[in-house]
Design a protein around this motif. Structure first.
Motif, PDB file in Angstrom:
ATOM      1  N   GLU A 265       0.818  -1.214   0.000  1.00  0.00           N
ATOM      2  CA  GLU A 265       0.000   0.000   0.000  1.00  0.00           C
ATOM      3  C   GLU A 265       0.851   1.262   0.000  1.00  0.00           C
ATOM      4  OE1 GLU A 265      -3.925   1.740   2.374  1.00  0.00           O
ATOM      5  OE2 GLU A 265      -3.059  -0.199   2.900  1.00  0.00           O
ATOM      6  N   LYS A 266       1.967   1.228   0.697  1.00  0.00           N
ATOM      7  CA  LYS A 266       2.812   2.422   0.750  1.00  0.00           C
ATOM      8  C   LYS A 266       3.400   2.733  -0.626  1.00  0.00           C
ATOM      9  CE  LYS A 266       6.848   2.596   3.022  1.00  0.00           C
ATOM     10  NZ  LYS A 266       7.841   2.716   4.111  1.00  0.00           N
ATOM     11  N   LEU A 267       3.848   1.716  -1.347  1.00  0.00           N
ATOM     12  CA  LEU A 267       4.408   1.929  -2.671  1.00  0.00           C
ATOM     13  C   LEU A 267       3.325   2.302  -3.684  1.00  0.00           C
ATOM     14  CD1 LEU A 267       7.041  -0.962  -2.884  1.00  0.00           C
ATOM     15  CD2 LEU A 267       7.452   1.480  -2.516  1.00  0.00           C
ATOM     16  N   VAL A 268       2.115   1.758  -3.503  1.00  0.00           N
ATOM     17  CA  VAL A 268       1.004   2.103  -4.395  1.00  0.00           C
ATOM     18  C   VAL A 268       0.636   3.580  -4.240  1.00  0.00           C
ATOM     19  CG1 VAL A 268      -1.459   1.761  -4.794  1.00  0.00           C
ATOM     20  CG2 VAL A 268       0.047  -0.217  -4.612  1.00  0.00           C
ATOM     21  N   VAL A 269       0.531   4.044  -3.008  1.00  0.00           N
ATOM     22  CA  VAL A 269       0.205   5.450  -2.761  1.00  0.00           C
ATOM     23  C   VAL A 269       1.305   6.349  -3.320  1.00  0.00           C
ATOM     24  CG1 VAL A 269      -0.130   7.199  -0.969  1.00  0.00           C
ATOM     25  CG2 VAL A 269      -1.219   4.959  -0.743  1.00  0.00           C
ATOM     26  N   THR A 270       2.562   5.953  -3.124  1.00  0.00           N
ATOM     27  CA  THR A 270       3.685   6.731  -3.656  1.00  0.00           C
ATOM     28  C   THR A 270       3.586   6.869  -5.173  1.00  0.00           C
ATOM     29  OG1 THR A 270       5.154   6.031  -1.864  1.00  0.00           O
ATOM     30  CG2 THR A 270       6.195   6.861  -3.860  1.00  0.00           C
ATOM     31  N   LEU A 271       3.257   5.773  -5.848  1.00  0.00           N
ATOM     32  CA  LEU A 271       3.158   5.813  -7.314  1.00  0.00           C
ATOM     33  C   LEU A 271       2.023   6.718  -7.774  1.00  0.00           C
ATOM     34  CD1 LEU A 271       4.314   4.702  -9.958  1.00  0.00           C
ATOM     35  CD2 LEU A 271       2.639   2.846  -9.810  1.00  0.00           C
ATOM     36  N   GLY A 272       0.894   6.671  -7.076  1.00  0.00           N
ATOM     37  CA  GLY A 272      -0.208   7.562  -7.429  1.00  0.00           C
ATOM     38  C   GLY A 272       0.171   9.026  -7.287  1.00  0.00           C
ATOM     39  N   LEU A 273       0.887   9.359  -6.212  1.00  0.00           N
ATOM     40  CA  LEU A 273       1.331  10.739  -6.011  1.00  0.00           C
ATOM     41  C   LEU A 273       2.396  11.126  -7.040  1.00  0.00           C
ATOM     42  CD1 LEU A 273       1.563  10.906  -2.093  1.00  0.00           C
ATOM     43  CD2 LEU A 273      -0.392  11.401  -3.586  1.00  0.00           C
ATOM     44  N   TYR A 274       3.215  10.168  -7.421  1.00  0.00           N
ATOM     45  CA  TYR A 274       4.254  10.402  -8.432  1.00  0.00           C
ATOM     46  C   TYR A 274       3.621  10.884  -9.739  1.00  0.00           C
ATOM     47  CZ  TYR A 274       8.175   9.251 -11.568  1.00  0.00           C
ATOM     48  OH  TYR A 274       9.180   9.300 -12.505  1.00  0.00           O
ATOM     49  N   TRP A 275       2.580  10.185 -10.191  1.00  0.00           N
ATOM     50  CA  TRP A 275       1.919  10.565 -11.438  1.00  0.00           C
ATOM     51  C   TRP A 275       1.159  11.877 -11.287  1.00  0.00           C
ATOM     52  CZ3 TRP A 275       2.930   9.057 -16.114  1.00  0.00           C
ATOM     53  CH2 TRP A 275       3.562   7.820 -16.315  1.00  0.00           C
ATOM     54  N   SER A 276       0.685  12.171 -10.095  1.00  0.00           N
ATOM     55  CA  SER A 276       0.003  13.452  -9.862  1.00  0.00           C
ATOM     56  C   SER A 276       0.967  14.616 -10.026  1.00  0.00           C
ATOM     57  CB  SER A 276      -0.612  13.471  -8.457  1.00  0.00           C
ATOM     58  OG  SER A 276      -1.579  12.465  -8.316  1.00  0.00           O
ATOM     59  N   LEU A 277       2.174  14.478  -9.454  1.00  0.00           N
ATOM     60  CA  LEU A 277       3.176  15.535  -9.604  1.00  0.00           C
ATOM     61  C   LEU A 277       3.630  15.657 -11.053  1.00  0.00           C
ATOM     62  CD1 LEU A 277       5.098  17.665  -8.580  1.00  0.00           C
ATOM     63  CD2 LEU A 277       6.616  15.857  -7.739  1.00  0.00           C
ATOM     64  N   LEU A 278       3.810  14.517 -11.719  1.00  0.00           N
ATOM     65  CA  LEU A 278       4.228  14.554 -13.117  1.00  0.00           C
ATOM     66  C   LEU A 278       3.182  15.263 -13.980  1.00  0.00           C
ATOM     67  CD1 LEU A 278       6.344  13.666 -15.197  1.00  0.00           C
ATOM     68  CD2 LEU A 278       5.075  11.530 -15.466  1.00  0.00           C
ATOM     69  N   GLU A 279       1.917  14.962 -13.753  1.00  0.00           N
ATOM     70  CA  GLU A 279       0.849  15.615 -14.515  1.00  0.00           C
ATOM     71  C   GLU A 279       0.843  17.122 -14.274  1.00  0.00           C
ATOM     72  OE1 GLU A 279      -4.027  15.941 -14.696  1.00  0.00           O
ATOM     73  OE2 GLU A 279      -3.093  14.421 -13.422  1.00  0.00           O
ATOM     74  N   SER A 280       0.965  17.537 -13.017  1.00  0.00           N
ATOM     75  CA  SER A 280       0.946  18.970 -12.687  1.00  0.00           C
ATOM     76  C   SER A 280       2.111  19.697 -13.332  1.00  0.00           C
ATOM     77  CB  SER A 280       0.987  19.158 -11.168  1.00  0.00           C
ATOM     78  OG  SER A 280      -0.108  18.551 -10.541  1.00  0.00           O
ATOM     79  N   GLY A 281       3.314  19.106 -13.252  1.00  0.00           N
ATOM     80  CA  GLY A 281       4.483  19.750 -13.832  1.00  0.00           C
ATOM     81  C   GLY A 281       4.390  19.872 -15.341  1.00  0.00           C
ATOM     82  N   LEU A 282       3.940  18.807 -16.003  1.00  0.00           N
ATOM     83  CA  LEU A 282       3.808  18.850 -17.459  1.00  0.00           C
ATOM     84  C   LEU A 282       2.737  19.850 -17.892  1.00  0.00           C
ATOM     85  CD1 LEU A 282       4.083  15.064 -18.411  1.00  0.00           C
ATOM     86  CD2 LEU A 282       5.818  16.842 -18.680  1.00  0.00           C
ATOM     87  N   ALA A 283       1.637  19.916 -17.143  1.00  0.00           N
ATOM     88  CA  ALA A 283       0.579  20.875 -17.480  1.00  0.00           C
ATOM     89  C   ALA A 283       1.084  22.309 -17.349  1.00  0.00           C
ATOM     90  CB  ALA A 283      -0.636  20.650 -16.582  1.00  0.00           C
ATOM     91  N   LEU A 284       1.875  22.573 -16.303  1.00  0.00           N
ATOM     92  CA  LEU A 284       2.424  23.923 -16.123  1.00  0.00           C
ATOM     93  C   LEU A 284       3.364  24.280 -17.267  1.00  0.00           C
ATOM     94  CD1 LEU A 284       3.543  25.619 -12.895  1.00  0.00           C
ATOM     95  CD2 LEU A 284       5.123  25.590 -14.800  1.00  0.00           C
ATOM     96  N   ILE A 285       4.232  23.347 -17.635  1.00  0.00           N
ATOM     97  CA  ILE A 285       5.155  23.605 -18.742  1.00  0.00           C
ATOM     98  C   ILE A 285       4.383  23.837 -20.037  1.00  0.00           C
ATOM     99  CG2 ILE A 285       6.968  22.561 -20.158  1.00  0.00           C
ATOM    100  CD1 ILE A 285       7.873  21.094 -17.568  1.00  0.00           C
ATOM    101  N   ALA A 286       3.355  23.028 -20.282  1.00  0.00           N
ATOM    102  CA  ALA A 286       2.551  23.184 -21.489  1.00  0.00           C
ATOM    103  C   ALA A 286       1.853  24.540 -21.514  1.00  0.00           C
ATOM    104  CB  ALA A 286       1.521  22.060 -21.576  1.00  0.00           C
ATOM    105  N   ALA A 287       1.395  25.019 -20.357  1.00  0.00           N
ATOM    106  CA  ALA A 287       0.720  26.316 -20.298  1.00  0.00           C
ATOM    107  C   ALA A 287       1.672  27.464 -20.620  1.00  0.00           C
ATOM    108  CB  ALA A 287       0.105  26.513 -18.908  1.00  0.00           C
ATOM    109  N   CYS A 288       2.973  27.270 -20.357  1.00  0.00           N
ATOM    110  CA  CYS A 288       3.950  28.330 -20.629  1.00  0.00           C
ATOM    111  C   CYS A 288       4.509  28.279 -22.046  1.00  0.00           C
ATOM    112  CB  CYS A 288       5.122  28.221 -19.645  1.00  0.00           C
ATOM    113  SG  CYS A 288       4.715  28.599 -17.929  1.00  0.00           S
ATOM    114  N   LEU A 289       4.395  27.150 -22.721  1.00  0.00           N
ATOM    115  CA  LEU A 289       5.051  26.979 -24.013  1.00  0.00           C
ATOM    116  C   LEU A 289       4.578  27.942 -25.102  1.00  0.00           C
ATOM    117  CD1 LEU A 289       5.552  23.126 -24.306  1.00  0.00           C
ATOM    118  CD2 LEU A 289       7.281  24.892 -23.924  1.00  0.00           C
TER     119      LEU A 289
END
Length: 367
Positions: A265-289
């Protein structure tokens, strides 16, 4: 990414090194991109608008998410497997038992998810505000009303899920990082809200990034230029792809956890948060492009985007002159303004003065 034998989870987990990498590298890239975006605004003497301030708010939220990830990796709460519980625990004791590392992870997850919702909301609203900057001349137009309603929906969506993150256990906020027994007894909407968040986030991402396309394809431009502008505005497709991956991870994780399958469960939660941060960062970069592209192509893109707004402005006053159709948009704008200015300058002058010599009777637009 790492995987574990004997684990039912179909995706590789994020390791400690992965957590450090995304927690440090992605916010750093986001800071650089946002800084360059603001520099470009200043370089081109463009007005700093709501889209810029909203993207700064999204940047602050992404930085906060990165801090959570870095702290989680440093404390061992993220990226490391859960140690087995003591062998002498009874079935009743298991409900009240909580691993120290998993408790730390849940405490990190609480501010992380609040920051995540702020990032999602600010970045999406920044993109819609950019559309309004480019396409909305008359606020009573259809697109002006649609984008305004979209902004209101995004605000309400963000606030709703922030409240669901803070109060899934009613007033028992401490139960967010409590034991399994505490969460089963006090937090009945946790899984439902997770499904709702991931699904609605993907739908809104698709809607926001497709929103301006009808406006672009109504413009009097060549097919090549329409495709170019559409491609620039659809750079956020990479954030949509991350949102899809996150949804798949969440759905599989929640299904396996509710079925009590053999997953960490700890690794599953970590992976879910990992993709959440990746999505947020990519969306921010895309908004600035779109703004950053002005530096890459030496301001040509800015002229093109500004000319789009010029076309909408001209439509609101009069129809374009047909002889302009084969000219670049910014030249069409110059042609239109020059004709109007010359017409106003000649008002009140004698006819022979206005006409001038026969050789000068034909007007040619300057290039």
């Amino acid at each position: 990414m790492t995987s574990r034998s004997g684990d039912d989870f179909p995706f590789p987990y994020a390791s400690t090194a992965d957590c450090y990498a995304i927690g440090i590298a992605l916010p750093t890239v986001a800071i650089i991109v946002t800084g360059l975006c603001m520099y470009t605004r200043r370089l081109l003497n463009a007005v700093v608008g709501p889209d810029d301030w909203l993207i700064v708010g999204g940047l602050v939220a992404v930085i906060a998410m990165g801090i959570c990830f870095t702290y989680g990796a440093a404390t061992g709460a993220m990226g490391q497997p859960t140690p087995p519980p003591p062998a002498d625990l009874t079935e009743a004791d298991m409900l009240s038992y909580i691993d120290a590392g998993y408790e730390t992870l849940q405490k990190i997850q609480f501010p992380f998810q609040i920051s995540m919702m702020l990032a999602y909301g600010c970045i999406k609203m920044s993109i819609v505000a950019l559309y309004r900057r480019l396409f909305v001349i008359d606020t009573r137009s259809t697109f002006g009303i649609v984008t305004l309603v979209t902004q209101v929906v995004l605000v309400l969506w963000s606030l709703t899920f922030i409240l669901l993150i803070i109060f899934p256990c009613s007033s028992h906020i401490w139960a967010n990082w409590g034991s399994t027994g505490d969460q089963l007894a006090l937090c009945p909407v946790v899984f439902t809200s997770e499904y709702g968040l991931t699904g609605s986030d993907l739908i809104l991402d698709l809607y926001v990034f497709l929103l301006p396309l009808p406006c672009v394809w109504k413009l009097h431009m060549t097919l090549q230029r329409k495709l170019m502008v559409s491609g620039i505005l659809l750079l956020g497709a990479m954030a949509v792809a991350a949102s899809v991956a996150r949804l798949v991870v969440y759905v599989d994780a929640l299904a396996l956890l509710t079925a009590e399958a053999a997953v960490d469960e700890k690794l599953v939660v970590t992976l879910g948060l990992y993709w959440s941060l990746l999505e947020s960062g990519l969306a921010l970069i895309a908004a600035c492009l779109p703004t950053l592209s002005a530096l890459i192509v030496k301001k040509k893109l800015t002229l093109m985007l500004e000319s789009i707004r010029s076309v909408f402005s001209l439509r609101s006053t009069s129809r374009s002159i047909r002889s302009e159709d084969n000219q670049p948009i910014y030249l069409q704008h110059t042609f239109k303004v020059d004709v109007e200015n010359r017409s106003s300058d000649h008002v009140g002058k004698p006819a022979e003065t206005r006409a001038g010599p026969a050789s000068n009777a034909t007007y040619k637009p300057s290039r």
